[in-house]
Write an enzyme that holds these catalytic residues in place. Sequence first.
Site, short mmCIF file in Angstrom:
data_model
loop_
_atom_site.label_atom_id
_atom_site.label_comp_id
_atom_site.label_asym_id
_atom_site.label_seq_id
_atom_site.Cartn_x
_atom_site.Cartn_y
_atom_site.Cartn_z
N SER A 175 -36.70 -21.27 -17.03
CA SER A 175 -37.56 -20.68 -18.05
C SER A 175 -37.83 -21.58 -19.25
O SER A 175 -38.69 -21.26 -20.07
CB SER A 175 -36.97 -19.35 -18.55
OG SER A 175 -37.12 -18.35 -17.58
N LYS A 212 -41.40 -22.51 -19.73
CA LYS A 212 -42.38 -21.59 -20.31
C LYS A 212 -42.86 -22.06 -21.68
O LYS A 212 -43.98 -21.71 -22.09
CB LYS A 212 -41.77 -20.19 -20.40
CG LYS A 212 -41.45 -19.59 -19.03
CD LYS A 212 -40.64 -18.31 -19.16
CE LYS A 212 -40.24 -17.77 -17.79
NZ LYS A 212 -39.35 -16.60 -17.87
N TYR A 228 -45.90 -20.39 -10.54
CA TYR A 228 -44.79 -19.96 -11.37
C TYR A 228 -43.45 -20.45 -10.82
O TYR A 228 -42.61 -20.99 -11.55
CB TYR A 228 -44.79 -18.44 -11.50
CG TYR A 228 -43.61 -17.90 -12.28
CD1 TYR A 228 -43.56 -18.02 -13.67
CD2 TYR A 228 -42.54 -17.28 -11.63
CE1 TYR A 228 -42.47 -17.54 -14.38
CE2 TYR A 228 -41.46 -16.79 -12.34
CZ TYR A 228 -41.43 -16.92 -13.71
OH TYR A 228 -40.34 -16.46 -14.41
N TYR A 265 -34.01 -14.70 -24.20
CA TYR A 265 -33.97 -13.40 -23.53
C TYR A 265 -33.62 -12.28 -24.51
O TYR A 265 -34.07 -12.30 -25.65
CB TYR A 265 -33.02 -13.45 -22.33
CG TYR A 265 -33.29 -14.61 -21.39
CD1 TYR A 265 -34.57 -14.82 -20.88
CD2 TYR A 265 -32.29 -15.50 -21.04
CE1 TYR A 265 -34.83 -15.89 -20.02
CE2 TYR A 265 -32.55 -16.57 -20.17
CZ TYR A 265 -33.82 -16.75 -19.68
OH TYR A 265 -34.08 -17.80 -18.84
N VAL A 284 -32.17 -20.03 -16.80
CA VAL A 284 -31.01 -19.61 -16.02
C VAL A 284 -30.42 -20.76 -15.19
O VAL A 284 -29.41 -20.58 -14.52
CB VAL A 284 -31.32 -18.41 -15.11
CG1 VAL A 284 -31.68 -17.20 -15.94
CG2 VAL A 284 -32.41 -18.74 -14.11
#
Length: 305
Positions: free
Chosen positions: A63, A66, A189, A241, A259
Amino acid sequence: MDYQQILEEIHTEVKPVITQGKVADYIPKLAAVPLNKFGMAVQTLDGKLFSVGDADEYFSIQSISKAHTLILALQFAGENNLLKRVGREPSGNPFNSLVQLEYENGIPRNPFINAGAMVLVDIILSHSKDAVQTILKFVRDRSNNQNIDFDKEVAASEKSTGFRNAALANFLKSYGNLENDVEDVLDIYFSQCSLSMNCIDLARSFMILANHGLSPWSGKQIISKSQAKRINSLMLTCGTYDAVGDFAYRVGLPGKSGVGGGIVALIPGRLCVAVWSPGLNSSGNSLAGTQALELFTTKTGKSIF
């Protein structure tokens, strides 16, 4: 300030907790990563690099990618168009929550939860003939390393178990918040999340956010000062998160986690710091990595507060 000595002190102090976390075993390829790894790197705006441990070992950034696709989507769509499709508030829920997405009528709470990141991919896909290569080139340029690549085994591993992500993408499509084919969005993705980088690459890749949108490698203004400020604020409030409050309280820096066990944080106008330790806490953030960053701001006396 002797950053090298500080990194070595941190490495020593976090050793007892490095193996206490849990790897992301719901992604089979990540489940095989040794739990005892730890690396940390600091890149300063005046060109100095410091590192310790496994800082040059490549891992799946997940992530963290992103943040890069957010910059690309901003460049392609503009801020006003982006904000019609993705919110800017902390989720307060797990990063893959289906309930929240349905409750909010297909508008993801922020760009860093999975659904929000899929909308970013959709924007890039609508503006680029080859979205995968566009993302790869962007990350290579930001890191000043043309050897960075995707880990196809990780991408395949994620795709084989990515049923919840597929559900999120279909939810988005049902609400009209994906323009492109669901499978195409998911493939890109999964590819972006499989980007393989090390702590040094990651620290360097976030330098434009620490340098008010200006690339220290090319000298080009990649995004505006205002956009850099907004992305940094989103990382502070949404980048780790549903543990953003705890992370801000303990670390005091805008940061983005993944992660795969990586976390990148920055001090605007000063430096970027990246840490990797694959053992995660219950929120999906690196256990030792979070402690290492807390020690970093404590020992240096530097944070944004």
